[in-house]
Design a protein around this motif. Structure first.
Motif, PDB file in Angstrom:
ATOM      1  N   LEU A  12       0.618  -1.170  -0.545  1.00  0.00           N
ATOM      2  CA  LEU A  12      -0.087  -0.186  -0.004  1.00  0.00           C
ATOM      3  C   LEU A  12       0.804   1.141   0.138  1.00  0.00           C
ATOM      4  O   LEU A  12       1.598   1.668   1.242  1.00  0.00           O
ATOM      5  CB  LEU A  12      -0.529  -0.094   1.205  1.00  0.00           C
ATOM      6  CG  LEU A  12      -2.057  -1.429   1.177  1.00  0.00           C
ATOM      7  CD1 LEU A  12      -2.360  -0.913   3.015  1.00  0.00           C
ATOM      8  CD2 LEU A  12      -2.737  -1.081   0.381  1.00  0.00           C
ATOM      9  N   ILE A  30     -13.749   7.385  -5.376  1.00  0.00           N
ATOM     10  CA  ILE A  30     -13.105   7.105  -5.060  1.00  0.00           C
ATOM     11  C   ILE A  30     -11.627   8.010  -5.769  1.00  0.00           C
ATOM     12  O   ILE A  30     -11.267   8.790  -6.690  1.00  0.00           O
ATOM     13  CB  ILE A  30     -12.208   5.726  -6.522  1.00  0.00           C
ATOM     14  CG1 ILE A  30     -13.547   5.027  -5.909  1.00  0.00           C
ATOM     15  CG2 ILE A  30     -10.860   5.220  -6.205  1.00  0.00           C
ATOM     16  CD1 ILE A  30     -13.136   3.881  -7.335  1.00  0.00           C
ATOM     17  N   GLU A  31     -11.128   8.331  -4.833  1.00  0.00           N
ATOM     18  CA  GLU A  31      -9.780   8.803  -4.797  1.00  0.00           C
ATOM     19  C   GLU A  31      -8.154   8.635  -4.124  1.00  0.00           C
ATOM     20  O   GLU A  31      -8.628   8.398  -3.219  1.00  0.00           O
ATOM     21  CB  GLU A  31     -10.285  10.996  -4.174  1.00  0.00           C
ATOM     22  CG  GLU A  31     -10.848  11.427  -5.263  1.00  0.00           C
ATOM     23  CD  GLU A  31     -11.433  12.823  -4.696  1.00  0.00           C
ATOM     24  OE1 GLU A  31     -10.131  13.810  -4.328  1.00  0.00           O
ATOM     25  OE2 GLU A  31     -12.523  13.567  -5.203  1.00  0.00           O
ATOM     26  N   ASN A  32      -7.417   9.276  -4.377  1.00  0.00           N
ATOM     27  CA  ASN A  32      -6.250   8.537  -4.413  1.00  0.00           C
ATOM     28  C   ASN A  32      -6.213   7.044  -4.105  1.00  0.00           C
ATOM     29  O   ASN A  32      -5.742   6.650  -2.076  1.00  0.00           O
ATOM     30  CB  ASN A  32      -5.299   9.475  -3.231  1.00  0.00           C
ATOM     31  CG  ASN A  32      -5.630  10.280  -2.992  1.00  0.00           C
ATOM     32  OD1 ASN A  32      -4.497  11.334  -4.205  1.00  0.00           O
ATOM     33  ND2 ASN A  32      -6.009  11.657  -2.815  1.00  0.00           N
ATOM     34  N   LYS A  33      -6.550   6.412  -4.370  1.00  0.00           N
ATOM     35  CA  LYS A  33      -6.843   4.708  -4.473  1.00  0.00           C
ATOM     36  C   LYS A  33      -8.166   4.449  -3.131  1.00  0.00           C
ATOM     37  O   LYS A  33      -7.979   3.673  -2.371  1.00  0.00           O
ATOM     38  CB  LYS A  33      -5.835   4.342  -3.730  1.00  0.00           C
ATOM     39  CG  LYS A  33      -4.529   4.062  -5.275  1.00  0.00           C
ATOM     40  CD  LYS A  33      -4.342   2.840  -5.263  1.00  0.00           C
ATOM     41  CE  LYS A  33      -2.757   3.687  -5.677  1.00  0.00           C
ATOM     42  NZ  LYS A  33      -3.310   2.977  -7.760  1.00  0.00           N
ATOM     43  N   TYR A  70      -9.823   0.365   0.700  1.00  0.00           N
ATOM     44  CA  TYR A  70      -8.130   0.626  -0.089  1.00  0.00           C
ATOM     45  C   TYR A  70      -8.259  -0.029  -1.109  1.00  0.00           C
ATOM     46  O   TYR A  70      -8.566  -1.208  -1.061  1.00  0.00           O
ATOM     47  CB  TYR A  70      -7.587   0.627   1.066  1.00  0.00           C
ATOM     48  CG  TYR A  70      -6.092   2.001   0.976  1.00  0.00           C
ATOM     49  CD1 TYR A  70      -5.009   1.887  -0.557  1.00  0.00           C
ATOM     50  CD2 TYR A  70      -5.454   2.528   1.915  1.00  0.00           C
ATOM     51  CE1 TYR A  70      -4.009   2.254  -0.370  1.00  0.00           C
ATOM     52  CE2 TYR A  70      -4.310   3.807   1.898  1.00  0.00           C
ATOM     53  CZ  TYR A  70      -3.564   3.142   0.746  1.00  0.00           C
ATOM     54  OH  TYR A  70      -2.600   3.747   0.673  1.00  0.00           O
ATOM     55  N   TYR A  71      -8.350   0.751  -2.079  1.00  0.00           N
ATOM     56  CA  TYR A  71      -7.905   0.145  -3.500  1.00  0.00           C
ATOM     57  C   TYR A  71      -6.639  -0.761  -3.797  1.00  0.00           C
ATOM     58  O   TYR A  71      -6.128   0.223  -3.620  1.00  0.00           O
ATOM     59  CB  TYR A  71      -8.309   0.762  -4.631  1.00  0.00           C
ATOM     60  CG  TYR A  71     -10.210   1.013  -4.436  1.00  0.00           C
ATOM     61  CD1 TYR A  71     -11.124   0.079  -5.461  1.00  0.00           C
ATOM     62  CD2 TYR A  71     -10.559   1.619  -3.679  1.00  0.00           C
ATOM     63  CE1 TYR A  71     -12.407   0.010  -5.215  1.00  0.00           C
ATOM     64  CE2 TYR A  71     -11.924   1.972  -3.773  1.00  0.00           C
ATOM     65  CZ  TYR A  71     -12.832   1.020  -4.122  1.00  0.00           C
ATOM     66  OH  TYR A  71     -14.110   1.196  -3.891  1.00  0.00           O
ATOM     67  N   VAL A  72      -6.281  -2.082  -4.435  1.00  0.00           N
ATOM     68  CA  VAL A  72      -4.575  -2.004  -4.313  1.00  0.00           C
ATOM     69  C   VAL A  72      -4.724  -3.124  -5.682  1.00  0.00           C
ATOM     70  O   VAL A  72      -5.392  -3.734  -6.178  1.00  0.00           O
ATOM     71  CB  VAL A  72      -4.530  -2.891  -3.610  1.00  0.00           C
ATOM     72  CG1 VAL A  72      -5.410  -3.725  -2.651  1.00  0.00           C
ATOM     73  CG2 VAL A  72      -2.771  -3.088  -3.499  1.00  0.00           C
ATOM     74  N   ASP A  73      -3.441  -3.528  -6.464  1.00  0.00           N
ATOM     75  CA  ASP A  73      -3.395  -4.687  -7.221  1.00  0.00           C
ATOM     76  C   ASP A  73      -3.970  -5.272  -7.119  1.00  0.00           C
ATOM     77  O   ASP A  73      -2.266  -5.628  -6.259  1.00  0.00           O
ATOM     78  CB  ASP A  73      -2.948  -3.956  -8.742  1.00  0.00           C
ATOM     79  CG  ASP A  73      -3.328  -2.980  -9.282  1.00  0.00           C
ATOM     80  OD1 ASP A  73      -5.098  -2.853  -9.201  1.00  0.00           O
ATOM     81  OD2 ASP A  73      -2.610  -1.926 -10.062  1.00  0.00           O
ATOM     82  N   SER A 107     -12.382  -7.286  -7.638  1.00  0.00           N
ATOM     83  CA  SER A 107     -13.156  -6.259  -8.505  1.00  0.00           C
ATOM     84  C   SER A 107     -14.407  -6.649  -8.412  1.00  0.00           C
ATOM     85  O   SER A 107     -14.754  -5.096  -8.632  1.00  0.00           O
ATOM     86  CB  SER A 107     -12.397  -6.651 -10.162  1.00  0.00           C
ATOM     87  OG  SER A 107     -12.526  -7.745 -10.379  1.00  0.00           O
ATOM     88  N   THR A 141      -7.458  -5.148 -10.171  1.00  0.00           N
ATOM     89  CA  THR A 141      -7.882  -4.337  -9.098  1.00  0.00           C
ATOM     90  C   THR A 141      -8.615  -5.096  -8.112  1.00  0.00           C
ATOM     91  O   THR A 141     -10.194  -5.243  -8.390  1.00  0.00           O
ATOM     92  CB  THR A 141      -7.925  -3.004  -9.175  1.00  0.00           C
ATOM     93  OG1 THR A 141      -6.533  -2.262 -10.374  1.00  0.00           O
ATOM     94  CG2 THR A 141      -7.807  -1.722  -8.232  1.00  0.00           C
ATOM     95  N   ARG A 143      -9.366  -4.488  -3.061  1.00  0.00           N
ATOM     96  CA  ARG A 143      -9.662  -3.673  -2.276  1.00  0.00           C
ATOM     97  C   ARG A 143     -10.298  -4.262  -0.816  1.00  0.00           C
ATOM     98  O   ARG A 143     -10.014  -5.111  -0.897  1.00  0.00           O
ATOM     99  CB  ARG A 143     -11.081  -3.133  -2.296  1.00  0.00           C
ATOM    100  CG  ARG A 143     -12.710  -3.550  -2.738  1.00  0.00           C
ATOM    101  CD  ARG A 143     -13.449  -2.773  -2.588  1.00  0.00           C
ATOM    102  NE  ARG A 143     -14.515  -3.153  -3.249  1.00  0.00           N
ATOM    103  CZ  ARG A 143     -15.582  -2.767  -2.512  1.00  0.00           C
ATOM    104  NH1 ARG A 143     -16.211  -2.982  -1.188  1.00  0.00           N
ATOM    105  NH2 ARG A 143     -17.125  -4.236  -2.996  1.00  0.00           N
TER     106      ARG A 143
END
Length: 202
Positions: A12, A30-33, A70-73, A107, A141, A143
């Motif tokens: 992260l 969604i802003e700044n993931k 919190y969005y993440v790949d 996703s 992606t 979360r």
């Protein structure tokens, strides 16, 4: 051994919210993931478990659980360990509120980890660390999802904090497995069942 070997690096980019300016807000977009449903997030120095800042979560209704994302790949076939520190604000007092949950989603919003629950918590309690392990079945992606439950005894503004969120790739197979398949849409949340635990909205 059965003990996972954990890589030192947090995937992260800002899991302790130190890079964001104090006062930065997060809402449904969604802003700044990051995003928040059923409430608002704000970077503050009021409470923190790591560094000098955390994400304050403010929830104005008992109808639904506040959901911080919190969005993440994720990469298919890789095994991860994720953590989040959670607590309520002192203003919540000594009457227990429903508590927090922590889960990883793909996703489409489906669970890809088991759900970690804090149990009911008081405003006077310090941060608790919630942890999940999971293996991503698909790349894309996803979360990390923190839910904050309401104070069931009275209609009031519920305030809590999340801090020191981590995501690390580990080398062993996780012992936790998903135990349920959620039916809600990606923006859906979990709701309390009245007993302090979290249940699916059906």
């Amino acid at each position: 051994t059965d003990t996972p070997t954990t890589a030192p690096d947090n995937i992260l980019p800002d899991g302790s919210f130190e890079k964001a300016a104090e006062g930065t807000t997060v809402s449904g977009a969604i802003e700044n993931k990051m995003s928040v449903y059923n409430g608002q997030g704000k970077v503050v120095k009021t409470k923190h478990s790591d560094g000098m800042q955390s994400m304050m979560l403010t929830h104005n209704t008992n109808a639904d659980v506040l959901s911080f994302n919190y969005y993440v790949d994720f990469e298919a076939g890789k095994t991860y360990e994720a953590t989040a520190d959670v607590r309520y604000d002192d203003s919540m007092g000594d009457t227990p509120a429903a508590g927090f949950y922590f889960v990883a989603r793909d996703s489409g919003g489906a669970f890809i980890s088991s759900q970690a629950n804090s149990g009911s918590m008081k405003g006077t309690e310090d941060f608790k660390t919630l942890k999940v392990q999971f293996t991503a079945e698909t790349s894309g992606t996803g979360r990390l999802n923190v839910g904050m439950g309401a104070k069931s005894t009275e209609a009031m503004t519920v305030i809590g904090y999340v801090d020191h969120m981590t995501l690390r790739e580990i080398s062993s197979t996780p012992t936790e497995k998903p135990t349920e398949t959620p039916t809600e849409k990606p923006s859906g949340d979990l709701v309390t069942d009245g007993g302090g635990d979290f249940a699916e909205r059906g």
